[in-house]
Design a protein around this motif. Structure first.
Motif, PDB file in Angstrom:
ATOM      1  N   HIS A 123      -7.875 -15.554  -3.267  1.00  0.00           N
ATOM      2  CA  HIS A 123      -7.779 -14.095  -3.330  1.00  0.00           C
ATOM      3  C   HIS A 123      -9.171 -13.461  -3.482  1.00  0.00           C
ATOM      4  N   GLN A 165      -9.971  -1.768  -2.576  1.00  0.00           N
ATOM      5  CA  GLN A 165     -10.039  -2.876  -3.542  1.00  0.00           C
ATOM      6  C   GLN A 165     -10.288  -4.207  -2.848  1.00  0.00           C
ATOM      7  N   HIS A 166      -9.896  -4.317  -1.597  1.00  0.00           N
ATOM      8  CA  HIS A 166     -10.202  -5.551  -0.866  1.00  0.00           C
ATOM      9  C   HIS A 166     -11.674  -5.547  -0.452  1.00  0.00           C
ATOM     10  N   SER A 193      -6.029 -11.787   1.182  1.00  0.00           N
ATOM     11  CA  SER A 193      -5.934 -10.552   0.408  1.00  0.00           C
ATOM     12  C   SER A 193      -5.004 -10.793  -0.775  1.00  0.00           C
ATOM     13  N   SER A 216      -5.727  -4.765   5.945  1.00  0.00           N
ATOM     14  CA  SER A 216      -5.881  -3.334   6.217  1.00  0.00           C
ATOM     15  C   SER A 216      -7.263  -2.814   5.822  1.00  0.00           C
ATOM     16  N   ALA A 233      -2.971 -10.502  15.491  1.00  0.00           N
ATOM     17  CA  ALA A 233      -3.713 -11.686  15.027  1.00  0.00           C
ATOM     18  C   ALA A 233      -3.048 -12.977  15.496  1.00  0.00           C
ATOM     19  N   THR A 274     -10.255  -7.543  -7.794  1.00  0.00           N
ATOM     20  CA  THR A 274      -9.710  -8.307  -8.903  1.00  0.00           C
ATOM     21  C   THR A 274      -9.687  -9.805  -8.616  1.00  0.00           C
ATOM     22  N   ASN A 334      -6.878  -6.402  13.878  1.00  0.00           N
ATOM     23  CA  ASN A 334      -5.788  -5.637  13.282  1.00  0.00           C
ATOM     24  C   ASN A 334      -5.056  -4.889  14.398  1.00  0.00           C
ATOM     25  N   ARG A 350      -1.646  -9.520   4.840  1.00  0.00           N
ATOM     26  CA  ARG A 350      -0.210  -9.422   5.014  1.00  0.00           C
ATOM     27  C   ARG A 350       0.183  -9.365   6.498  1.00  0.00           C
ATOM     28  N   LYS A 377       1.974 -12.128   8.324  1.00  0.00           N
ATOM     29  CA  LYS A 377       3.447 -12.140   8.268  1.00  0.00           C
ATOM     30  C   LYS A 377       4.103 -13.199   7.379  1.00  0.00           C
TER      31      LYS A 377
HETATM   32  C1  LIG Z   1      -6.290  -2.180  -9.466  1.00  0.00           C
HETATM   33  C2  LIG Z   1      -6.065  -2.785  -8.114  1.00  0.00           C
HETATM   34  C3  LIG Z   1      -6.794  -3.919  -7.755  1.00  0.00           C
HETATM   35  C4  LIG Z   1      -6.604  -4.512  -6.503  1.00  0.00           C
HETATM   36  N1  LIG Z   1      -7.358  -5.614  -6.185  1.00  0.00           N
HETATM   37  C5  LIG Z   1      -7.234  -6.154  -4.946  1.00  0.00           C
HETATM   38  C6  LIG Z   1      -8.026  -7.275  -4.567  1.00  0.00           C
HETATM   39  O1  LIG Z   1      -8.803  -7.806  -5.355  1.00  0.00           O
HETATM   40  N2  LIG Z   1      -7.894  -7.762  -3.314  1.00  0.00           N
HETATM   41  C7  LIG Z   1      -7.026  -7.226  -2.402  1.00  0.00           C
HETATM   42  O2  LIG Z   1      -6.978  -7.737  -1.275  1.00  0.00           O
HETATM   43  N3  LIG Z   1      -6.241  -6.200  -2.748  1.00  0.00           N
HETATM   44  C8  LIG Z   1      -6.318  -5.644  -3.995  1.00  0.00           C
HETATM   45  N4  LIG Z   1      -5.517  -4.598  -4.330  1.00  0.00           N
HETATM   46  C9  LIG Z   1      -4.457  -4.208  -3.378  1.00  0.00           C
HETATM   47  C10 LIG Z   1      -4.958  -3.326  -2.266  1.00  0.00           C
HETATM   48  O3  LIG Z   1      -4.858  -1.986  -2.678  1.00  0.00           O
HETATM   49  C11 LIG Z   1      -4.106  -3.513  -0.987  1.00  0.00           C
HETATM   50  O4  LIG Z   1      -2.758  -3.274  -1.287  1.00  0.00           O
HETATM   51  C12 LIG Z   1      -4.221  -4.897  -0.353  1.00  0.00           C
HETATM   52  O5  LIG Z   1      -5.576  -5.250  -0.172  1.00  0.00           O
HETATM   53  C13 LIG Z   1      -3.523  -4.910   0.987  1.00  0.00           C
HETATM   54  O6  LIG Z   1      -3.503  -6.207   1.503  1.00  0.00           O
HETATM   55  P1  LIG Z   1      -3.363  -6.442   3.066  1.00  0.00           P
HETATM   56  O7  LIG Z   1      -4.459  -5.748   3.773  1.00  0.00           O
HETATM   57  O8  LIG Z   1      -3.238  -7.899   3.286  1.00  0.00           O
HETATM   58  O9  LIG Z   1      -1.935  -5.838   3.383  1.00  0.00           O
HETATM   59  P2  LIG Z   1      -1.465  -4.408   4.073  1.00  0.00           P
HETATM   60  O10 LIG Z   1      -2.125  -3.303   3.388  1.00  0.00           O
HETATM   61  O11 LIG Z   1      -0.032  -4.529   4.126  1.00  0.00           O
HETATM   62  O12 LIG Z   1      -2.132  -4.527   5.468  1.00  0.00           O
HETATM   63  C14 LIG Z   1      -1.733  -5.390   6.466  1.00  0.00           C
HETATM   64  C15 LIG Z   1      -2.548  -5.035   7.691  1.00  0.00           C
HETATM   65  O13 LIG Z   1      -2.224  -5.933   8.727  1.00  0.00           O
HETATM   66  C16 LIG Z   1      -2.071  -5.224   9.939  1.00  0.00           C
HETATM   67  N5  LIG Z   1      -1.168  -6.011  10.758  1.00  0.00           N
HETATM   68  C17 LIG Z   1       0.185  -6.083  10.708  1.00  0.00           C
HETATM   69  N6  LIG Z   1       0.622  -6.975  11.594  1.00  0.00           N
HETATM   70  C18 LIG Z   1      -0.439  -7.483  12.221  1.00  0.00           C
HETATM   71  C19 LIG Z   1      -0.624  -8.445  13.228  1.00  0.00           C
HETATM   72  N7  LIG Z   1       0.397  -9.093  13.773  1.00  0.00           N
HETATM   73  N8  LIG Z   1      -1.879  -8.716  13.631  1.00  0.00           N
HETATM   74  C20 LIG Z   1      -2.942  -8.066  13.093  1.00  0.00           C
HETATM   75  N9  LIG Z   1      -2.817  -7.152  12.131  1.00  0.00           N
HETATM   76  C21 LIG Z   1      -1.599  -6.875  11.696  1.00  0.00           C
HETATM   77  C22 LIG Z   1      -1.580  -3.859   9.554  1.00  0.00           C
HETATM   78  O14 LIG Z   1      -1.973  -2.924  10.548  1.00  0.00           O
HETATM   79  C23 LIG Z   1      -2.291  -3.625   8.226  1.00  0.00           C
HETATM   80  O15 LIG Z   1      -3.536  -2.988   8.427  1.00  0.00           O
HETATM   81  C24 LIG Z   1      -5.670  -3.972  -5.579  1.00  0.00           C
HETATM   82  C25 LIG Z   1      -4.953  -2.837  -5.942  1.00  0.00           C
HETATM   83  C26 LIG Z   1      -5.137  -2.242  -7.181  1.00  0.00           C
HETATM   84  C27 LIG Z   1      -4.357  -1.006  -7.517  1.00  0.00           C
END
Ligand SMILES: Cc1cc2nc3c(=O)[nH]c(=O)nc-3n(C[C@H](O)[C@H](O)[C@H](O)COP(=O)(O)OP(=O)(O)OC[C@H]3O[C@@H](n4cnc5c(N)ncnc54)[C@H](O)[C@@H]3O)c2cc1C
Lengths: 249, 323
Positions: free
Chosen positions: B249, B272-273, B235, B268, B306, B253, B287, B210, B213
């Motif tokens: 993905h 789960q990731h 993610s 992040s 990033a 999951t 990050n 995420r 952006k």
């Molecule tokens: C039952 C269950 C199963 C799940 N299965 C999965 C799965 O299979 N895969 C999965 O991925 N998730 C899964 N999730 C979701 C998981 O809990 C997280 O919500 C998800 O992985 C977060 O995705 P993210 O890191 O992309 O986003 P965020 O948690 O929003 O993290 C974004 C990160 O980017 C950083 N960031 C922001 N801007 C910038 C920038 N400009 N440059 C660099 N870094 C930046 C932030 O500091 C933050 O660390 C599951 C959840 C549940 C409850």
């Protein structure tokens, strides 16, 4: 038409996994137990199919092999919308044991569509669905990311390495489902929670068989080396390290 | 006695995962002091079948039958179980990929054989037969004793080294009977993902979260993947948002992968990731948040944006590629 969804009772996916008894047993203190995430998706899909009257689905049942302690998880499945539940009263010793117990019950109480999740998030085995189908002598489709009914016939999408196939198999069958089967798991409504209290859980005693496998001990993952940080102003250094230190590129 | 592996083919060809499986099978047979066999089903040319011997198996059995053109789990189970029984197999090994996961449990029920699924190492011991496997989505491991006389193992991709052994295997083509009404699966359409490196096959994976952006910001990430011969991943929220396709993905999951190198950009590092990528040999994280949990799983990291770091990584890669 009747749908059965097999559910597993697992620790919440954010649980900090720890063991007791010299790494022989899971430390259950403070663990929140949930419906295995894929099973929850399977149940949601079953209910979506039932919501469509044209599909003619009379009921959605959940089945679980586990001791009385897992009833809250079964109640949650009933609150989400399952009509009734079967609990086979035994500790889920391994995939073979679970599939065998389910098959024993289903031999006398057949369903048209049986759904299992692709794996249980505790032991990550990916076995129950396929074994159950084999014990019952019926088709199984694995890695299922879509299940639809058209004029009473199933239309299934399964993932293959490098693509997808649309397939159909005669009922009864077992579909082993993964991501894509539905978008989000259904959340129990207040009314659902109230109604779940009076829905029947049919408790059945297990058949006498032995598990094929036994966990003799656990290990924690080896701690990874601390992260080496590179200055954000100079990412080229990272590439240099990956090339010359880690020799990965 | 023997140890047998079922090897799938992709349009008549084998790939790295096949040779990992065959190498693993030969080693397990060595531990049991017995012979190793590879079973290939489908239309595969003899030059391709001959390759299997280079990884240590002593015999290749080849079956090509019209009723096995598509994967019908019951028909395949029946054929593999028959061959395994005839060859006196005490261990049957499949890949832990989609096909292996579809067939191994059926074979287990058919052969009354316990399963060790998703193994990444040779058995810990053979008497008793103990395998080491991931549990709780990589948050722990377990030693599992398999008590049956026949055992089924599924091997995780990219976790066991390919071992070349000068060796010539005999290739035997056999005929089998597959009754028409045994085949219950009717395939009505096939959609292939053409020309892309498969995420599960890739040795290097570049993945965005995420923190990227928007789906519009993926240009430099894809360029970086191209320069590295890598696959792209993401993610869960990214595929949920529709920024990237669902096949990308990774995580608990989604796809569970074990590349040599995994780049996590703007991810992040939620449990789960990490559950889907913790078997990667190296993880590199970028990050903005120095406390992001992803850095606990990573060996190399950059605390930074990033969007600014990616173009510089691409530039540095172009430079080394041009040398
Ligand atoms: C039952 C269950 C199963 C799940 N299965 C999965 C799965 O299979 N895969 C999965 O991925 N998730 C899964 N999730 C979701 C998981 O809990 C997280 O919500 C998800 O992985 C977060 O995705 P993210 O890191 O992309 O986003 P965020 O948690 O929003 O993290 C974004 C990160 O980017 C950083 N960031 C922001 N801007 C910038 C920038 N400009 N440059 C660099 N870094 C930046 C932030 O500091 C933050 O660390 C599951 C959840 C549940 C409850």
């Amino acid at each position: 038409m009747k749908i059965l969804v097999c559910i597993s009772n697992v620790p919440d996916t954010t649980t900090k996994i720890k063991f007791v008894d010299d790494l022989k047993k899971l430390d259950e203190t403070g663990i929140q137990w949930i419906i295995n995430p894929w099973d929850e998706l399977a149940l949601t899909r079953a209910l979506e199919l039932k919501d469509e009257p044209a599909n003619g689905i009379e009921k959605v049942t959940v089945a679980h092999v586990g001791l009385v302690g897992s009833e809250p998880t079964i109640r949650k499945a009933l609150a989400i919308g399952a009509d009734d539940a079967i609990r086979i009263n035994a500790d889920a010793a391994d995939g073979y044991f679970v599939a065998f117990q389910l098959a024993e019950v289903l031999n006398n109480d057949p369903y048209d569509i049986i759904l299992c999740g692709i794996e249980s998030s505790d032991f990550n085995c990916s076995t129950v669905g396929g074994m159950l189908a084999e014990f019952l002598g019926i088709p199984s489709v694995s890695a299922v990311s879509a299940l639809n009914l058209e004029n009473g016939e199933d239309v299934i999408i399964r993932e293959i390495d490098g693509g997808n196939e649309t397939v159909t198999v005669p009922m009864p069958f077992v579909a082993i489902v993964q991501k894509g089967i539905t978008k989000e798991p259904r959340i129990p409504s207040m009314r659902g929670i109230m109604m779940a209290r009076s829905k029947p859980i049919n408790v059945i005693e297990p058949a006498a068989i032995e598990a094929m496998t036994e966990i003799i001990g656990y290990e924690m993952p080896k701690p990874r080396a601390a992260c080496k940080f590179v200055d954000a102003e100079n990412p080229a250094e990272l590439i240099e390290l990956l090339q010359n230190e880690a020799k990965l590129i | 006695m023997s140890v047998i592996t079922f090897v799938e083919n992709w349009e008549g060809k084998f790939k790295k995962l096949t040779f990992e499986l065959v190498s693993y099978t030969a080693k397990v047979a060595e531990m049991l002091n017995t012979t190793s066999i590879a079973l290939s089903i489908g239309s595969v040319e003899s030059s391709e079948l001959d390759k299997l011997g280079n990884y240590g198996v002593k015999k290749v059995i080849h079956i090509d039958n019209d009723n096995l053109k598509i994967l019908d789990n019951q028909a395949y189970t029946s054929v593999i179980a028959d061959v395994a029984t005839r060859e006196g197999a005490t261990v049957v090994i499949l890949s832990n990929n989609n096909t292996g996961k579809a067939l191994a449990p059926r074979l287990s029920a058919r052969l009354k054989a316990g399963i060790g699924s998703g193994v990444s190492k040779l058995p810990v011991s053979i008497d008793p037969f103990i395998v080491y496997k991931k549990v709780y989505s990589g948050n722990a491991f377990a030693n599992v004793s398999i008590k049956s006389d026949i055992r089924i193992l599924t091997l995780s991709q990219n976790s066991f080294d390919v071992i070349e052994t000068p060796n010539e295997a005999s290739v035997e083509t056999i005929e089998v009977q597959v009754e028409n009404d045994l085949v219950k699966t009717n395939v009505t359409d096939i959609q292939k993902q053409a020309g892309k490196i498969l995420l599960t096959d890739a040795e290097i994976v570049v993945s965005g979260g995420r923190g990227m952006k928007s789906g519009d910001n993926w240009g430099p990430l894809v360029e970086m993947a191209d320069l590295l011969g890598a696959a792209t991943a993401c993610s869960r929220p990214v595929s949920d948002e529709g920024w990237r396709p669902h096949e990308e993905h990774t995580g608990q999951t989604g796809k569970i992968i074990s590349p040599n190198l995994y780049f996590a950009l703007g991810i992040s590092g939620a449990t789960q990731h990490i559950a889907g990528v913790s078997a990667s040999k190296y993880i590199v994280a970028v990050n903005t948040d120095k406390d992001a949990p992803v850095f606990e799983a990573a060996q190399y990291g950059i605390v930074g944006d990033a969007m600014k770091v990616l173009p510089k990584l691409v530039e540095a890669l172009r430079e080394i590629k041009s040398k």
